[in-house]
Design a protein around this motif. Structure first.
Motif, mmCIF file in Angstrom:
data_model
loop_
_atom_site.group_PDB
_atom_site.id
_atom_site.type_symbol
_atom_site.label_atom_id
_atom_site.label_comp_id
_atom_site.label_asym_id
_atom_site.label_seq_id
_atom_site.Cartn_x
_atom_site.Cartn_y
_atom_site.Cartn_z
ATOM 1 N N SER A 189 15.080 -3.177 -7.216
ATOM 2 C CA SER A 189 14.865 -3.805 -5.904
ATOM 3 C C SER A 189 13.467 -4.385 -5.733
ATOM 4 C CB SER A 189 15.072 -2.783 -4.779
ATOM 5 O OG SER A 189 16.318 -2.171 -4.883
ATOM 6 N N SER A 190 12.448 -3.736 -6.317
ATOM 7 C CA SER A 190 11.084 -4.229 -6.102
ATOM 8 C C SER A 190 10.913 -5.563 -6.806
ATOM 9 C CB SER A 190 10.054 -3.213 -6.611
ATOM 10 O OG SER A 190 10.106 -3.089 -8.013
ATOM 11 N N GLN A 191 10.002 -6.381 -6.279
ATOM 12 C CA GLN A 191 9.779 -7.712 -6.848
ATOM 13 C C GLN A 191 8.426 -7.769 -7.565
ATOM 14 O OE1 GLN A 191 10.062 -10.441 -3.530
ATOM 15 N NE2 GLN A 191 12.208 -9.914 -3.110
ATOM 16 N N ILE A 192 8.329 -8.712 -8.486
ATOM 17 C CA ILE A 192 7.064 -8.859 -9.212
ATOM 18 C C ILE A 192 5.911 -9.131 -8.248
ATOM 19 C CG2 ILE A 192 5.836 -10.514 -10.705
ATOM 20 C CD1 ILE A 192 7.316 -8.284 -12.206
ATOM 21 N N GLY A 193 6.154 -9.976 -7.233
ATOM 22 C CA GLY A 193 5.095 -10.250 -6.251
ATOM 23 C C GLY A 193 4.652 -8.971 -5.556
ATOM 24 N N GLY A 194 5.630 -8.113 -5.198
ATOM 25 C CA GLY A 194 5.294 -6.839 -4.554
ATOM 26 C C GLY A 194 4.560 -5.918 -5.513
ATOM 27 N N ASN A 195 4.970 -5.939 -6.773
ATOM 28 C CA ASN A 195 4.294 -5.105 -7.787
ATOM 29 C C ASN A 195 2.838 -5.541 -7.963
ATOM 30 O OD1 ASN A 195 7.170 -5.017 -10.061
ATOM 31 N ND2 ASN A 195 6.759 -3.846 -8.218
ATOM 32 N N VAL A 196 2.617 -6.863 -7.990
ATOM 33 C CA VAL A 196 1.244 -7.360 -8.137
ATOM 34 C C VAL A 196 0.452 -7.023 -6.871
ATOM 35 C CG1 VAL A 196 -0.213 -9.407 -8.457
ATOM 36 C CG2 VAL A 196 1.957 -9.215 -9.713
ATOM 37 N N ALA A 197 1.096 -7.224 -5.711
ATOM 38 C CA ALA A 197 0.403 -7.007 -4.432
ATOM 39 C C ALA A 197 0.050 -5.537 -4.208
ATOM 40 C CB ALA A 197 1.259 -7.516 -3.276
ATOM 41 N N THR A 198 0.770 -4.623 -4.883
ATOM 42 C CA THR A 198 0.434 -3.195 -4.757
ATOM 43 C C THR A 198 -0.209 -2.648 -6.037
ATOM 44 O OG1 THR A 198 2.671 -2.628 -5.478
ATOM 45 C CG2 THR A 198 2.294 -2.670 -3.101
ATOM 46 N N ASN A 199 -0.311 -3.494 -7.056
ATOM 47 C CA ASN A 199 -0.765 -3.036 -8.385
ATOM 48 C C ASN A 199 0.028 -1.793 -8.786
ATOM 49 O OD1 ASN A 199 -2.106 -3.043 -10.792
ATOM 50 N ND2 ASN A 199 -4.047 -2.255 -9.983
ATOM 51 N N ALA A 200 1.336 -1.945 -8.758
ATOM 52 C CA ALA A 200 2.226 -0.801 -8.967
ATOM 53 C C ALA A 200 2.042 -0.164 -10.338
ATOM 54 C CB ALA A 200 3.680 -1.247 -8.794
ATOM 55 N N GLY A 201 2.203 1.145 -10.358
ATOM 56 C CA GLY A 201 2.129 1.888 -11.618
ATOM 57 C C GLY A 201 3.517 2.324 -12.047
ATOM 58 N N ARG A 236 -8.326 -10.265 -9.749
ATOM 59 C CA ARG A 236 -8.285 -8.806 -9.496
ATOM 60 C C ARG A 236 -8.368 -8.499 -7.996
ATOM 61 N NH1 ARG A 236 -5.722 -7.542 -13.639
ATOM 62 N NH2 ARG A 236 -6.402 -9.190 -15.013
ATOM 63 N N LEU A 237 -8.978 -9.411 -7.219
ATOM 64 C CA LEU A 237 -9.000 -9.180 -5.770
ATOM 65 C C LEU A 237 -7.601 -9.317 -5.185
ATOM 66 C CD1 LEU A 237 -12.198 -10.965 -4.410
ATOM 67 C CD2 LEU A 237 -11.682 -8.536 -4.393
ATOM 68 N N LEU A 238 -6.842 -10.278 -5.725
ATOM 69 C CA LEU A 238 -5.477 -10.472 -5.216
ATOM 70 C C LEU A 238 -4.555 -9.346 -5.680
ATOM 71 C CD1 LEU A 238 -5.231 -14.338 -5.633
ATOM 72 C CD2 LEU A 238 -5.115 -13.089 -3.468
ATOM 73 N N VAL A 239 -4.801 -8.843 -6.902
ATOM 74 C CA VAL A 239 -3.999 -7.703 -7.378
ATOM 75 C C VAL A 239 -4.296 -6.499 -6.475
ATOM 76 C CG1 VAL A 239 -3.732 -6.027 -9.245
ATOM 77 C CG2 VAL A 239 -3.921 -8.465 -9.784
ATOM 78 N N GLY A 240 -3.242 -5.932 -5.902
ATOM 79 C CA GLY A 240 -3.443 -4.767 -5.033
ATOM 80 C C GLY A 240 -3.888 -5.120 -3.621
ATOM 81 N N SER A 241 -3.839 -6.406 -3.246
ATOM 82 C CA SER A 241 -4.351 -6.803 -1.919
ATOM 83 C C SER A 241 -3.318 -6.583 -0.809
ATOM 84 C CB SER A 241 -4.826 -8.253 -1.936
ATOM 85 O OG SER A 241 -3.762 -9.122 -2.288
ATOM 86 N N GLU A 242 -2.101 -6.175 -1.157
ATOM 87 C CA GLU A 242 -1.086 -5.758 -0.178
ATOM 88 C C GLU A 242 -0.803 -6.812 0.902
ATOM 89 O OE1 GLU A 242 -1.277 -1.593 1.075
ATOM 90 O OE2 GLU A 242 -2.956 -1.339 -0.284
ATOM 91 N N GLY A 243 -0.828 -8.068 0.494
ATOM 92 C CA GLY A 243 -0.477 -9.143 1.435
ATOM 93 C C GLY A 243 -1.540 -9.411 2.483
ATOM 94 N N THR A 244 -2.729 -8.855 2.325
ATOM 95 C CA THR A 244 -3.766 -9.037 3.348
ATOM 96 C C THR A 244 -4.702 -10.204 3.045
ATOM 97 O OG1 THR A 244 -5.280 -7.491 2.277
ATOM 98 C CG2 THR A 244 -3.776 -6.573 3.933
ATOM 99 N N LEU A 245 -4.608 -10.773 1.837
ATOM 100 C CA LEU A 245 -5.485 -11.903 1.489
ATOM 101 C C LEU A 245 -4.701 -13.196 1.314
ATOM 102 C CD1 LEU A 245 -7.875 -10.204 -1.146
ATOM 103 C CD2 LEU A 245 -8.125 -10.335 1.345
ATOM 104 N N GLY A 246 -3.441 -13.098 0.946
ATOM 105 C CA GLY A 246 -2.631 -14.288 0.722
ATOM 106 C C GLY A 246 -1.230 -13.889 0.299
ATOM 107 N N VAL A 247 -0.395 -14.901 0.102
ATOM 108 C CA VAL A 247 0.986 -14.647 -0.334
ATOM 109 C C VAL A 247 1.096 -15.061 -1.798
ATOM 110 C CG1 VAL A 247 3.429 -15.100 0.082
ATOM 111 C CG2 VAL A 247 1.796 -15.281 1.972
ATOM 112 N N ILE A 248 1.412 -14.120 -2.651
ATOM 113 C CA ILE A 248 1.572 -14.415 -4.078
ATOM 114 C C ILE A 248 2.913 -15.131 -4.250
ATOM 115 C CG2 ILE A 248 1.895 -13.369 -6.366
ATOM 116 C CD1 ILE A 248 0.099 -11.008 -5.094
ATOM 117 N N THR A 249 2.868 -16.319 -4.876
ATOM 118 C CA THR A 249 4.116 -17.072 -5.052
ATOM 119 C C THR A 249 4.584 -17.058 -6.511
ATOM 120 O OG1 THR A 249 2.758 -19.064 -5.153
ATOM 121 C CG2 THR A 249 3.849 -18.583 -3.048
ATOM 122 N N ALA A 250 3.664 -16.818 -7.442
ATOM 123 C CA ALA A 250 4.053 -16.750 -8.863
ATOM 124 C C ALA A 250 2.993 -15.991 -9.637
ATOM 125 C CB ALA A 250 4.219 -18.148 -9.447
#
Ligand SMILES: Cc1cc2nc3c(=O)[nH]c(=O)nc-3n(C[C@H](O)[C@H](O)[C@H](O)COP(=O)(O)OP(=O)(O)OC[C@H]3O[C@@H](n4cnc5c(N)ncnc54)[C@H](O)[C@@H]3O)c2cc1C
Length: 471
Positions: free
Chosen positions: A143-155, A199-213
């Protein structure tokens, strides 16, 4: 916000003018867009509208409109987050679910560029079909998306050897306020030309921008991976086993654990016999070529077996898969005990792991809640969990108070309030526990630089504690 756009219906109408009416929902049309995996602790938001853009250009149009009208934008991936990051408090939920294109896949050079809405499992399968591997393996991969994984720096379990999602991202395309598409990095393996905006965008949780790719790095898939599970009579012996695995001479691909409470909840479906006295389970995996993995498994068994009550070292692929499938189901098994749970992913230095595991149960007892933990032992990362009935307000309150104690514990042990799920809504205001005022000031400055109007996912990550209003 302009008077024309001052109600939810008006927001939806104006966005429909940009995207077409089929791509915009009323804020209350589908409750799934108002919650994430924190729903089990009672978290649910509200939105003026839900936008479903079809491509990066449409994402930019939505963000530009929101910035021009001072309307919050809440990026949403698969909604599997454990921090309430995708839960809106008004404004526009911007779902990436239609951005599912694979822009390029260069198997010979171990890389792909994918749109943000592709699920984690889809990316992993695509890589596998060409003998390659995308190692990040957060537990809700279907269910999780790559954009969400990048935005949370998922482990995930294999972050121990291979690192979290960010380690596999070489480029990001994102829409940042006031609605501009930017690209940082790309199909490059190295790039030190500027400040590390990636690296600032990685883990930024949607607070800096919307990751599109994102451009992703891949590696050849290991030929074999052999897990070894061992159970111990107490936490001290289990933690000593983690140390023994690390001293075994091989680099384990994953080192996981479950404490006694988590074993009580999930042990019934463990794919082997579990001794009654089991108080801690450790799962370690050896991977590599078939010879390396076989040798690694033998070395791990040698390290883990002496103090263990029992070991389980499956060699058949189906048995190995059953073990990891069981591990993936632990979170659900724990939730099933009372119907809900409050789970926080604190992380501590490895030498404090045993202390932290014991303290989680003590904190639960102090707040009259059953508590347990499991997680990524090799990373010192606990999923510290308080069981609750999601309909019992008093239990939810006690669990929230227990979480405060947990964050204080993490800071006292020299750890962090989040090892992988992020801060989102539920941990906002907690960063001061672990960072100096100057570090916090820099943090707020980064947010202001990207998002001067505070439109991007307001109140998440850098806000004050929940209920205290936004910064
Ligand atoms: C059963 C289960 C097991 C899990 N196991 C793990 C685990 O092992 N390791 C781990 O790290 N996590 C784990 N998680 C948590 C979760 O799956 C991860 O945090 C995941 O990365 C969230 O991705 P998502 O697409 O669902 O994001 P969402 O929940 O939709 O959003 C998460 C945050 O990212 C932001 N966001 C989402 N997409 C974008 C985008 N395109 N651009 C900008 N911001 C965006 C949102 O605004 C929000 O702040 C687990 C969750 C569940 C339910």
């Amino acid at each position: 916000m302009s008077p024309a756009a001052s109600s939810g219906a008006a927001v939806a109408r104006e966005l429909a003018g940009l995207l077409g009416s089929g791509a915009v929902l009323a804020g209350d049309a589908d409750p799934r867009y108002l919650a994430d995996a924190t729903e089990g602790r009672g978290l649910r938001g509200r939105a003026d509208a839900v936008a479903l853009p079809a491509d990066a250009g449409e994402v930019a149009a939505v963000v530009a409109w929101c910035c021009a009208h001072g309307v919050p934008v809440v990026p949403r991936g698969g909604g599997t987050g454990y921090a309430g990051g995708a839960v809106p408090d008004g404004g526009v939920v911007l779902s990436l679910e239609r951005l599912t294109g694979v822009r390029s896949f260069d198997a010979a050079r171990w890389r792909m560029e994918v749109e943000a809405g592709l699920t984690t499992a889809h990316v992993r399968r695509l890589a596998r079909e060409s003998g390659l591997w995308f190692p990040p393996d957060p537990g809700a991969a279907e269910s999780s998306q790559i954009g969400g994984n990048v935005a949370t720096n998922a482990g995930g379990p294999h972050a121990f050897k291979y690192g979290a999602t960010g380690a596999w991202v070489t480029g990001i395309e994102a829409v940042v306020p006031p609605g501009e598409l930017v690209r940082v990095g790309g199909p490059l393996r190295k790039d030190v030309a500027g400040y590390d905006l990636l690296r600032l965008l990685v883990g930024s949780e949607g607070t800096l921008g919307v990751i599109t790719a994102a451009w992703l790095r891949l590696i050849p898939a290991p030929e074999a991976a052999y897990p070894v599970a061992a159970v111990y009579a107490d936490v001290a012996a289990g933690c000593a086993a983690v140390g023994a695995a690390m001293a075994s001479g091989i680099v384990p691909a994953a080192i996981e654990y479950l404490d006694a409470g988590a074993l009580r909840a999930a042990g019934g479906s463990f794919p082997a016999a579990l001794p009654r006295a089991a108080a801690m389970l450790v799962i370690v995996e050896a991977d590599g070529s078939r010879e390396e993995a076989t040798r690694g498994r033998a070395e791990l068994l040698e390290a883990l077996a002496p103090a263990a009550l029992a070991t389980h070292a499956p060699s058949e692929p189906a048995e190995r898969e059953a073990l990891w499938r069981w591990r993936d189901g632990v979170s659900h098994a724990v939730t099933a005990q009372r119907g809900g749970k409050l789970s926080e992913d604190v992380v501590v230095p490895l030498d404090r792991l045993g202390e932290a595991i014991g303290a989680v149960v003590e904190i639960g007892a102090r707040h009259r809640l059953e508590a347990c933990s499991w997680g990524h032992a090799g990373d010192g990362n606990l999923h510290a969990t308080f069981l609750l009935d999601p309909h019992a307000a008093a239990e939810r309150e006690r669990a929230a108070a227990a979480a405060e104690d947990l964050f204080a514990l993490a800071a006292t042990l020299g750890g962090s309030i989040s090892g992988e799920h992020g801060v989102g809504l539920v941990k906002r205001g907690q960063l001061a526990r672990q960072w100096s005022p100057r570090a916090l000031e820099l943090h707020a400055g980064v947010k202001r630089l990207f998002d001067p109007e505070g439109v991007m996912n307001p109140g998440k990550k850098v806000g004050r504690p929940a209920g205290a209003g936004d910064t």
